[in-house]
Scaffold this motif. Structure first.
Motif, short mmCIF file in Angstrom:
data_model
loop_
_atom_site.label_atom_id
_atom_site.label_comp_id
_atom_site.label_asym_id
_atom_site.label_seq_id
_atom_site.Cartn_x
_atom_site.Cartn_y
_atom_site.Cartn_z
N ARG A 1 0.82 -1.21 0.00
CA ARG A 1 0.00 0.00 0.00
C ARG A 1 0.86 1.27 0.00
N SER B 1 -0.40 -4.25 -3.71
CA SER B 1 -1.44 -3.22 -3.55
C SER B 1 -0.87 -1.81 -3.61
N CYS B 2 0.10 -1.59 -4.48
CA CYS B 2 0.77 -0.29 -4.62
C CYS B 2 0.44 0.37 -5.95
N ASP C 1 -8.50 -3.79 1.88
CA ASP C 1 -7.09 -3.70 2.24
C ASP C 1 -6.18 -3.94 1.04
N SER C 2 -6.77 -4.22 -0.12
CA SER C 2 -5.97 -4.58 -1.29
C SER C 2 -6.42 -3.80 -2.52
#
Length: 435
Positions: free
Chosen positions: A204, A234-235, A267-268
């Protein structure tokens, strides 16, 4: 020489430039205050565990508003370290920050790993959360001291009654660096060596630059387990530039969530706007992988790279339990130099999966291009869906001139890729060469 692109292609390239990256590349210089870990009591004898001293240096700078913790030349052993906002890390030439192999120095905590949060697993050697503008720089080495941990992994796996009874996370081990929820991150010049688990795990994060960085395991170790070079989890807006990879798992992997409800996982967020350029991929399971845990991955460009002994150049893993969306994935201007491996692998991956009693989800793969590829390699590869689950469309192979041991491109239950100016072993690639 780079493969020339038409004017139309040049327009596309210009549109793909990302001003957001400049936020990371031109981030404000770290605070002038510098503190050597020697001044905090660290000992460079390759044996003393310096966790307390190095953490004290980090905490001291944080209390003073920030600065740079400096690791000078020498071998410093440590357990888990936790960077704080406005505190940066610099490793001088000859500096080695080495993981302890005693996992008591990596106390378990809730951590992101393999597409979910594990409530009790080891942190990394270097950990940073909410550290905008973070810089990890220098010509030194983060050393995972992984060999005894890898040996133990294979001992336990061999002793297990079956492969499924021994999870990848059942053996305590540390990643080298875990950076999460941070923006404007720069990792520059560092060598990541012999990691016990993943090398650099980004979760993230946004506006990240990883440049002139090396990821390596020993050539004499056939399979150092889970030694991914960079995991982009997840970036968004990540640039990998001028890096060198010689590992035995994925060199770079795009990761996210998994399972039939993965699209609902807040969260993803999607992995988006990833650029990889000017890198050397000497060894690895794959050059660039989508998966093993990935849901939405889009707008990826890998270009101007040299690829040697990797299992796959482009590896898109299709999980039967996860609704995946892989879109706008582009590989171009690659020089291949190996007698093994496959160029493209878009296929089912079912090493671990769990439908949780739900119906198999639907996935899509679209707008994947491989162009400007030349050199020698093992096989062309495979394009195949999870039967009845995956739509694969708009795969284009363009301006390719390669020498292959296995010339067949296996296409099964998917639309045939578009072929434009494809030459294999000196001959135009014919439609009937596809198996």
């Amino acid at each position: 020489m780079p493969v020339p692109f038409s004017p139309r292609r040049r327009v596309v390239l210009s549109l793909l430039s990302l001003p957001a990256w400049q936020h990371a590349a031109n981030a404000a210089a770290p605070a002038a205050k510098r503190l050597s870990i020697l001044d905090a009591g660290a000992v460079a004898d390759g044996a003393t565990v310096n966790t307390r001293a190095i953490q004290a240096a980090i905490d001291r700078l944080a209390a003073q508003g920030g600065g740079t913790v400096v690791v000078p030349a020498g071998v410093f052993v440590s357990g888990a370290l936790f960077l704080k906002p406005n505190v940066h890390l610099h490793l001088d030439r000859g500096a080695v920050l080495r993981c302890s192999t005693d996992m008591r120095h990596f106390p378990v905590q809730r951590t992101r790993i393999e597409g979910h949060f594990e409530e009790r697993f080891n942190p990394g050697l270097v950990n940073a959360a909410g550290c905008d503008g973070l810089r990890i720089t220098g010509e030194g080495t983060l050393d995972g001291a992984g060999r005894p941990i890898w040996d133990r992994f294979w001992q336990l796996r061999k002793a297990a009654k079956d492969k499924g009874s021994f999870r990848n996370l059942d053996l305590p081990r540390a990643r080298l660096a875990v950076i999460e929820a941070s923006r404007g991150v720069t990792v520059d010049g560092i060598t990541f060596k012999d990691s016990q688990f993943w090398n650099l795990h980004l979760y993230r994060c946004r506006d990240v630059v990883v440049r002139n960085t090396s990821f390596q395991v020993p050539d004499d170790y056939v399979q150092a387990p889970s030694t991914d070079g960079i995991d982009i989890d997840s970036c968004q807006d990540v640039l990998v530039d001028g890096c060198h990879f010689s590992v035995t798992d994925d060199c770079i992997a795009a990761k996210g969530s998994k399972g039939p409800r993965a699209l609902e996982d807040k969260d993803s967020p999607p992995v988006e706007r990833i650029r990889v350029r000017n890198c050397v991929f000497r060894r690895g399971h794959a050059m660039f992988t989508l998966g093993s845990e990935a849901t939405v991955v889009r707008d990826v460009v890998v270009e101007h790279c040299r690829v040697q002994d990797v299992g796959s150049v482009a590896h898109l893993k299709l999980r039967p339990d996860t609704p995946q969306r892989y879109e706008d994935i582009h590989f171009r201007d690659l020089v291949l130099d190996s007698g093994k491996g496959e160029i493209v692998s878009i296929r089912p991956w079912s090493q671990y999966f769990d439908l949780k009693g739900e119906a198999p989800p639907h996935s899509t793969v679209r707008n994947v291009t491989l162009e400007g590829i030349r050199g020698r390699f093992g096989a062309f590869g495979t394009i195949a869906p999870n039967p009845g689950q995956t739509d694969i469309a708009a795969v284009v192979l363009r301006d390719i001139d390669v020498q292959l041991t296995d010339t067949r491109l296996h296409v099964k239950d998917a639309a045939a890729p578009v072929l434009e100016n494809v030459v294999v072993n000196g001959k135009p690639y014919a439609a009937d060469a596809r198996g």
